[in-house]
Design a protein around this motif. Structure first.
Motif, PDB file in Angstrom:
ATOM      1  N   ARG A 168       0.530  -1.175  -0.079  1.00  0.00           N
ATOM      2  CA  ARG A 168      -0.289  -0.054  -0.101  1.00  0.00           C
ATOM      3  C   ARG A 168       0.948   1.178   0.006  1.00  0.00           C
ATOM      4  O   ARG A 168       1.677   1.526   0.805  1.00  0.00           O
ATOM      5  N   LYS A 169       0.533   2.122  -1.040  1.00  0.00           N
ATOM      6  CA  LYS A 169       1.517   3.308  -1.242  1.00  0.00           C
ATOM      7  C   LYS A 169       1.510   4.197   0.200  1.00  0.00           C
ATOM      8  O   LYS A 169       2.430   4.460   0.586  1.00  0.00           O
ATOM      9  N   ARG A 170       0.516   4.310   0.832  1.00  0.00           N
ATOM     10  CA  ARG A 170       0.258   4.907   2.005  1.00  0.00           C
ATOM     11  C   ARG A 170       1.189   4.580   3.165  1.00  0.00           C
ATOM     12  O   ARG A 170       1.754   5.270   3.934  1.00  0.00           O
ATOM     13  N   GLN A 171       1.381   3.060   3.157  1.00  0.00           N
ATOM     14  CA  GLN A 171       2.036   2.413   4.353  1.00  0.00           C
ATOM     15  C   GLN A 171       3.592   2.292   4.184  1.00  0.00           C
ATOM     16  O   GLN A 171       4.289   2.010   5.049  1.00  0.00           O
ATOM     17  N   LEU A 172       3.991   2.289   3.047  1.00  0.00           N
ATOM     18  CA  LEU A 172       5.369   2.029   2.564  1.00  0.00           C
ATOM     19  C   LEU A 172       6.310   2.535   3.223  1.00  0.00           C
ATOM     20  O   LEU A 172       7.301   2.133   3.781  1.00  0.00           O
ATOM     21  N   SER A 173       6.158   4.081   3.003  1.00  0.00           N
ATOM     22  CA  SER A 173       7.341   4.766   3.763  1.00  0.00           C
ATOM     23  C   SER A 173       7.078   4.827   5.301  1.00  0.00           C
ATOM     24  O   SER A 173       8.133   5.030   5.819  1.00  0.00           O
ATOM     25  N   MET A 174       6.188   4.765   5.912  1.00  0.00           N
ATOM     26  CA  MET A 174       5.970   4.775   7.305  1.00  0.00           C
ATOM     27  C   MET A 174       6.615   3.501   7.665  1.00  0.00           C
ATOM     28  O   MET A 174       7.020   3.223   8.818  1.00  0.00           O
ATOM     29  N   THR A 175       6.216   2.249   7.118  1.00  0.00           N
ATOM     30  CA  THR A 175       6.805   1.077   7.464  1.00  0.00           C
ATOM     31  C   THR A 175       8.431   1.189   7.336  1.00  0.00           C
ATOM     32  O   THR A 175       9.209   0.774   8.317  1.00  0.00           O
ATOM     33  N   LEU A 176       9.161   1.710   6.490  1.00  0.00           N
ATOM     34  CA  LEU A 176      10.303   1.788   6.372  1.00  0.00           C
ATOM     35  C   LEU A 176      11.075   2.830   7.075  1.00  0.00           C
ATOM     36  O   LEU A 176      12.055   2.548   8.025  1.00  0.00           O
ATOM     37  N   LYS A 177      10.382   3.902   7.718  1.00  0.00           N
ATOM     38  CA  LYS A 177      10.979   4.891   8.724  1.00  0.00           C
ATOM     39  C   LYS A 177      10.729   4.246   9.953  1.00  0.00           C
ATOM     40  O   LYS A 177      11.460   4.397  10.660  1.00  0.00           O
ATOM     41  N   GLY A 178       9.664   3.663  10.247  1.00  0.00           N
ATOM     42  CA  GLY A 178       9.448   2.916  11.526  1.00  0.00           C
ATOM     43  C   GLY A 178      10.345   1.810  11.907  1.00  0.00           C
ATOM     44  O   GLY A 178      10.902   1.823  13.159  1.00  0.00           O
ATOM     45  N   SER A 179      11.127   1.090  11.031  1.00  0.00           N
ATOM     46  CA  SER A 179      11.985   0.145  11.376  1.00  0.00           C
ATOM     47  C   SER A 179      13.318   0.306  11.058  1.00  0.00           C
ATOM     48  O   SER A 179      14.245  -0.040  11.524  1.00  0.00           O
ATOM     49  N   LEU A 180      13.706   1.117   9.923  1.00  0.00           N
ATOM     50  CA  LEU A 180      15.177   1.568   9.545  1.00  0.00           C
ATOM     51  C   LEU A 180      15.385   2.846   9.992  1.00  0.00           C
ATOM     52  O   LEU A 180      16.639   3.300  10.035  1.00  0.00           O
ATOM     53  N   GLY A 181      14.552   3.867  10.270  1.00  0.00           N
ATOM     54  CA  GLY A 181      14.953   5.460  10.503  1.00  0.00           C
ATOM     55  C   GLY A 181      14.968   5.994   9.139  1.00  0.00           C
ATOM     56  O   GLY A 181      14.743   5.504   8.058  1.00  0.00           O
ATOM     57  N   GLU A 182      14.637   7.226   9.233  1.00  0.00           N
ATOM     58  CA  GLU A 182      14.518   8.016   8.171  1.00  0.00           C
ATOM     59  C   GLU A 182      15.755   8.222   7.131  1.00  0.00           C
ATOM     60  O   GLU A 182      15.418   8.045   6.161  1.00  0.00           O
ATOM     61  N   ASP A 183      16.836   8.317   7.806  1.00  0.00           N
ATOM     62  CA  ASP A 183      18.156   8.485   7.089  1.00  0.00           C
ATOM     63  C   ASP A 183      18.132   7.088   5.967  1.00  0.00           C
ATOM     64  O   ASP A 183      18.316   7.432   4.974  1.00  0.00           O
ATOM     65  N   LEU A 184      18.136   6.018   6.529  1.00  0.00           N
ATOM     66  CA  LEU A 184      18.109   4.805   5.910  1.00  0.00           C
ATOM     67  C   LEU A 184      17.192   4.602   4.899  1.00  0.00           C
ATOM     68  O   LEU A 184      17.273   4.156   3.628  1.00  0.00           O
ATOM     69  N   ALA A 185      15.759   4.953   5.438  1.00  0.00           N
ATOM     70  CA  ALA A 185      14.621   4.826   4.473  1.00  0.00           C
ATOM     71  C   ALA A 185      14.565   5.545   3.235  1.00  0.00           C
ATOM     72  O   ALA A 185      14.437   5.100   2.127  1.00  0.00           O
ATOM     73  N   PHE A 186      15.363   6.886   3.360  1.00  0.00           N
ATOM     74  CA  PHE A 186      15.110   7.736   2.194  1.00  0.00           C
ATOM     75  C   PHE A 186      16.161   7.507   1.503  1.00  0.00           C
ATOM     76  O   PHE A 186      16.529   8.636   0.578  1.00  0.00           O
ATOM     77  N   SER A 187      17.188   6.690   1.813  1.00  0.00           N
ATOM     78  CA  SER A 187      18.206   6.326   0.761  1.00  0.00           C
ATOM     79  C   SER A 187      17.656   5.012  -0.028  1.00  0.00           C
ATOM     80  O   SER A 187      18.405   4.777  -1.121  1.00  0.00           O
ATOM     81  N   ILE A 188      16.283   4.557   0.154  1.00  0.00           N
ATOM     82  CA  ILE A 188      16.001   3.735  -0.552  1.00  0.00           C
ATOM     83  C   ILE A 188      14.835   4.177  -1.397  1.00  0.00           C
ATOM     84  O   ILE A 188      14.894   3.708  -2.688  1.00  0.00           O
ATOM     85  N   ILE A 189      14.006   4.758  -0.753  1.00  0.00           N
ATOM     86  CA  ILE A 189      12.748   5.556  -1.502  1.00  0.00           C
ATOM     87  C   ILE A 189      13.207   7.061  -1.429  1.00  0.00           C
ATOM     88  O   ILE A 189      13.903   7.522  -0.614  1.00  0.00           O
ATOM     89  N   PRO A 190      12.707   7.648  -2.477  1.00  0.00           N
ATOM     90  CA  PRO A 190      12.630   9.113  -2.578  1.00  0.00           C
ATOM     91  C   PRO A 190      12.031   9.734  -1.402  1.00  0.00           C
ATOM     92  O   PRO A 190      11.157   9.015  -0.675  1.00  0.00           O
ATOM     93  N   ARG A 191      12.381  10.689  -0.505  1.00  0.00           N
ATOM     94  CA  ARG A 191      11.711  11.174   0.341  1.00  0.00           C
ATOM     95  C   ARG A 191      10.388  11.258   0.207  1.00  0.00           C
ATOM     96  O   ARG A 191       9.653  11.892  -0.906  1.00  0.00           O
ATOM     97  N   THR A 192       9.180  10.728   1.061  1.00  0.00           N
ATOM     98  CA  THR A 192       8.041  10.757   0.922  1.00  0.00           C
ATOM     99  C   THR A 192       7.141  11.155   2.134  1.00  0.00           C
ATOM    100  O   THR A 192       7.538  10.620   3.344  1.00  0.00           O
ATOM    101  N   PHE A 193       6.033  11.705   2.119  1.00  0.00           N
ATOM    102  CA  PHE A 193       5.081  11.958   2.957  1.00  0.00           C
ATOM    103  C   PHE A 193       3.561  11.229   2.884  1.00  0.00           C
ATOM    104  O   PHE A 193       2.888  11.385   1.802  1.00  0.00           O
TER     105      PHE A 193
END
Length: 688
Positions: A168-193
């Motif tokens: 789900r598009k809405r949950q992908l970024s939240m899942t990555l940030k919750g488990s990996l932290g913002e810095d690592l998450a936004f090295s995998i996907i473009p910065r997303t809100f």
């Protein structure tokens, strides 16, 4: 043995056939047609809870199954012969049913299509989750397949609970940030809100970025003027600096629909608007920073589609296939024109295949030839690493979802498609995780269609082999056969006299008390006994409960031979006191012999088979995992790249995720295997 059941107006006969030296399951088509009006009026609740002898049957069962050939005569046998039953909800998938590569692979593995109304059917018919007693393998979109859980022991469903945290598009970024932290998450996907939940965070981020620019440039007035010009620009004269501030708004629609490319200020205004759910204006669910420096080939932007297979939990197994597709935009990319006057994304800026039908398509080998081996290897390693991080981040949600649904072990899997965009620094940016990746093979250029067909067919074939569908369901049918045989034999014994019945009751009571200490039960499952009536007799089980450590092929063959002998004896001998069996259970210091009745022996074998169907002990789990690893084909294990805590690195991102001991053991085993293979390869190169 022949069992005939009358199921409403549809009759089904199951018989024990011999084909190529194996026992096979046959599902002849009914000669009577079902009153199809009943299917329209029957409530869904009754469909899902109906017993086997009381449910309506798809009159087009096994339609399309190929004719198996007799190995001796070479002649085609009766249609519908196979090793397991599968249900495919073809109406819910895109593409031509005649070209369904999954269905083709299931036939080749010995499957029989027992349900799932064809696309051409005049009525919709029931779905797979409404007929849980009719299939062993369910192939359906994840949203529908999840409704079939928890599955029965031995069944396999094409959906992994908790995976929607990625799809789900809405949950992908939240899942990555919750488990990996913002810095690592936004090295995998473009910065997303995620919208609207993170709208305020989106505004604060833009304000922070604007302040940082003002400090850097030293002129707030110039920045404000540039901002006003940027708002008025249509996009045809955007400067490179402005393009770095572009954001793409996405709705929950698929196939590249509902996209809008705007500047940062416009993104905030659009996201803040209240958009009612309608066909014309879907609400935006995501704001994502636009990748303004894509890698171009022949002046075209491209994306890479890769496939990932998740086969089980505890240990968590995720595999990336070596095949993939390079999907090009049908129009050349222009950095000066990024949107139309109507505000839509300009042609050439979107690589989604649905928006670029019949465009240029490469396979990964063609991309490697273009980039060069070193550059491609770098890119592929980054894709594999990012994919491993993405799926490890979803482990908390997957674990919770499995526990909430009480999912049987080894009863779920899921095939997913990941879309990556590559920038000019060879960095792969994950754009989307697709829960129902397209497996259609259609293109106006026959050469391109051949490329697509080869990549997808090889991947699906490897998926079927990795899941071991050809023999996976043998324990299930053997258990059903034993249950049916036990019921039949007990009925015969009950009329022989009260003494035999009393003696059998004593043995059963002793066995129940013994099993209670083990936390198990000896009584046969009535629901499975009903399944035995309709499933009939299938080939004998060849699965084996493995021992710790490596097991040689000869040892496995010997154990399987013993298992076949025990099953045959238990199924064919009458249940009398004279045929009692001495079952030997070995211990570390002594051997204990216990005399049990043949009926209890049947229960013992059924418990073993149930453990093979839904393994919980380390021995059977590791046997299943080793078997899986030996037939991966083009699938590459991603487990060694999972971010796990180690003694040398206490600060690895993701070490607080719910890893199990088996996850660590599996990573250690794969690492040891990789080192041994590397040494063997070096030794082979040194040989003259």
């Amino acid at each position: 043995m022949k069992i005939a059941c009358s199921i409403h107006a549809c009759s089904l006969s199951c018989s024990n056939l011999q084909h190529g030296g194996q026992r096979l399951l046959s599902f002849p088509l009914s000669k009577q047609r079902l009153d199809q009006s009943n299917l329209r009026t029957m409530p869904k609740r009754k469909l899902s809870q109906s017993k086997i002898l009381g449910c309506s049957r798809n009159p087009q069962s096994a339609v399309g199954a190929p004719r198996a050939k007799n190995l001796k005569t070479g002649q085609a046998e009766e249609k519908g012969i196979g090793k397991f039953r599968f249900w495919t909800d073809a109406r819910r998938f895109k593409g031509s049913e005649e070209k369904c590569i999954v269905q083709k692979a299931l036939y080749e593995a010995g499957g029989v299509r027992i349900g799932g109304y064809p696309k051409a059917s005049p009525i919709p018919g029931p779905l797979g989750f409404q007929r849980p007693e009719d299939w062993d393998f369910l192939w359906a979109p994840a949203r529908l397949a999840l409704k079939a859980l928890p599955a029965r022991p031995g069944q396999l469903v094409s959906a992994c609970p908790g995976m929607m945290s990625l799809t789900r598009k809405r949950q992908l970024s939240m899942t990555l940030k919750g488990s990996l932290g913002e810095d690592l998450a936004f090295s995998i996907i473009p910065r997303t809100f995620s919208l609207p939940d993170e709208l305020e965070a989106f505004k604060k981020y833009l304000e922070k970025q604007r302040s940082a620019k003002q400090v850097k440039n030293g002129s707030a007035a110039e920045e404000e003027a540039a901002g006003r010009c940027k708002e008025l620009a249509v996009g045809n004269s955007a400067a490179a600096s402005d393009r770095n501030d572009l954001w793409i708004l996405k709705t929950a629609q698929h196939l590249g629909k509902g996209l809008k490319l705007v500047t940062a200020d416009e993104a905030v205004r659009e996201a803040a608007k209240r958009r009612l759910k309608s066909k014309k204006a879907k609400p935006y669910v995501q704001a994502q920073q636009y990748v303004a420096n894509p890698l171009l080939i022949q002046d075209r932007k491209f994306g890479i589609r890769v496939w990932v297979l998740v086969t089980g939990l505890n240990p968590y197994r995720v595999y990336l296939h070596c095949n993939g597709l390079v999907l090009f935009s049908t129009h050349q990319y222009s950095s000066e024109t990024w949107r139309t006057e109507e505000g839509e994304v300009a042609l050439g800026h979107v690589t989604n295949y649905a928006q670029n039908m019949d465009g240029m398509v490469w396979d990964l080998k063609m991309l490697e030839d273009h980039l060069g081996k070193d550059a491609f290897d770098t890119l592929w390693c980054r894709i594999a690493r990012n994919t491993a991080m993405v799926f490890s981040s979803a482990l908390p949600q997957i674990t919770l979802a499995h526990e909430a649904l009480s999912v049987q072990p080894e009863s779920t899997f899921e095939l997913l498609g990941l879309d990556y965009l590559v920038d000019d620094q060879l960095h792969p940016w994950l754009l989307e995780v697709n829960g129902t990746p397209s497996l259609a093979v259609e293109h106006e250029d026959l050469k391109v269609e051949a490329i697509i067909s080869k990549q997808k067919n090889e991947m699906v074939s490897d998926m079927v082999k990795t899941l071991n569908l050809a023999s996976r369901f043998e324990p299930r049918y053997t258990s059903l056969r034993l249950a049916a045989t036990k019921t039949k034999s007990l009925a015969a014994i009950s009329i022989e006299g009260s003494e035999v019945e009393e003696g059998r009751s004593e043995h059963t009571a002793v066995n129940v008390m013994s099993d209670a200490a083990d936390g198990q039960t000896t009584s046969s499952d009535p629901q499975e006994d009903e399944e035995a009536d309709i499933a009939g007799v299938v080939q004998n089980s060849s699965m084996d409960v493995s021992t710790d450590g490596e097991v040689s092929g000869a040892a496995v063959a010997s154990k399987n031979s013993t298992r076949q002998h025990e099953i045959r004896d238990a199924a064919e001998h009458n249940f009398t006191e004279e045929s009692a069996l001495h079952v030997v259970s070995g211990g570390s210091s002594k051997t204990v012999q216990t005399v049990i009745s043949p009926a209890d022996r049947i229960d013992h074998l059924r418990r073993q088979l149930r453990e093979e169907m839904a393994p919980t002990t380390d021995k059977v789990v590791w046997f299943r995992v080793r078997q899986e690893l030996q037939q991966l084909g083009g699938f590459q294990p991603l487990m060694p790249m999972f971010p796990m805590k180690s003694k040398s690195d206490q600060n690895v991102s993701g070490h607080n995720m719910p890893w199990k001991d088996r996850d660590n053991e599996l990573v250690s085993m794969l690492g040891k295997t990789a080192r041994l293979n590397k040494r063997a390869a070096i030794a082979a190169e040194k040989k003259p």
